[in-house]
Design a protein around this motif. Structure first.
Motif: not given
Length: 329
Positions: A229-236, A268-269, A297-299, A302-305
């Motif tokens: 699954l190739v998906s977009e993601v946003i850290d809102l 969102t993640p 790397a800064h985010y 947060r994305l993985r969590e």
């Protein structure tokens, strides 16, 4: 004589190995996804190209979205436009279509053989017709030798898709569904703007691509059981804070409209992790990173969590020009 016998045996073994590898290649054709551009548009960034991908499935190759810089990214991997059989456009935002004029125009200028089929939602034909129209002045000039050329109307074919449509390209079955990137579903107009997600199926293997979408039951159903699954993601929250900081001149009404778009039309993640878990996705690749300008790397944490709250499978954060293979089962 012993040496000759050993050499003969070694050559026979090598020939057998080559034959086995050739047979394996025939029974297991490649299924590969390359993230040509992984930026979350529409703001250009210095370290990531605009959204674009390359699907390789058996002997079929297709661009999946074609943001600005697509042809340059192909060249960086030693690939040229003669390898491309088709283009699949997910929706008509400029960060996903900005590179399409170069794809069409450079194939034409270089007199590349074959027909390019461009798939996309309603409105794709209008975009392609407009691109071809812009080639009128160049067609009259040619190469400056008094010879005119004809714009590529015969070498470009458009197929407009709607939710639920399926098409075949070579041995690949492509399924399209409407996702939740737009709020126009209530209009009921047959020609309304829609945003599509795609599933590419080669035999028992599949790759599903979100395009741009918010949470979507239709997209979740499309992705069910997919290998990749190739998906977009946003850290809102950080992206909204960044907009406030960098665009203090933005009218409040426009900011509120932007906030609604980003919070409902992107994923969102946490929501993505829940979707991937319910859909029993084997592997998740993140792209189209809607994050403030900063090293990924800064985010990453947060994305993985957020994803890991529901999804325990492998998660990869794509970079430009990275390849992901789907192995045979």
């Amino acid at each position: 004589m012993a040496i000759r016998a050993c050499v003969s045996a070694a050559l026979a073994a090598l020939a057998c190995l080559c034959a086995q590898q050739a047979a394996a290649a025939e029974t297991c054709p490649p299924l590969r996804w390359m993230t040509l551009g992984t930026a979350g548009g529409p703001v250009p960034t210095p370290d990531r190209s605009e959204p674009a991908n390359l699907l390789t499935a058996d002997d079929f190759s297709a661009l999946v979205d074609a943001g600005d810089g697509t042809v340059v990214q192909l060249a960086r991997r030693g690939l040229d436009l003669t390898r491309i059989n088709a283009v699949f456009i997910s929706h008509h935002h400029m960060d996903h279509t900005g590179g399409l004029p170069a794809v069409i125009g450079l194939r034409w200028m270089n007199n590349m053989p074959g027909q390019l089929t461009i798939y996309g939602p309603p409105g794709t034909r209008e975009i392609v017709d407009g691109i071809i129209t812009t080639m009128g002045p160049q067609s009259r000039v040619g190469f400056g030798l008094g010879q005119k050329s004809t714009p590529p109307t015969e070498t470009v074919k458009v197929v407009e898709l709607r939710s639920g449509d399926q098409v075949w390209a070579g041995n690949v079955k492509i399924s399209a569904i409407e996702n939740s990137h737009y709020d126009e579903s209530a209009s009921g107009k047959p020609d309304r703007a829609i945003s599509l997600s795609y599933r590419f199926q080669l035999g028992s293997r599949s790759i599903t691509y979100s395009g741009d979408t918010g949470p979507s039951t239709a997209f979740e159903k499309l992705a069910t059981g997919t290998d990749l699954l190739v998906s977009e993601v946003i850290d809102l929250d950080p992206i909204l804070a960044s907009i406030r900081k960098t665009r203090p001149d933005m009218p409040e009404a426009l900011f509120q409209s932007m906030s609604k778009h980003l919070s409902t039309h992107h994923i969102t993640p946490v929501d993505l992790g829940g979707l991937a878990a319910r859909a029993n996705v084997s592997r998740l690749v993140l792209t189209h990173f809607a994050i403030p300008p900063a090293p990924l790397a800064h985010y990453e944490a947060r994305l993985r969590e957020g994803i890991s709250r529901s999804y325990s499978g492998p998660v990869e954060l794509a970079i430009d020009l990275q390849s992901f293979d789907v192995a045979c089962k």
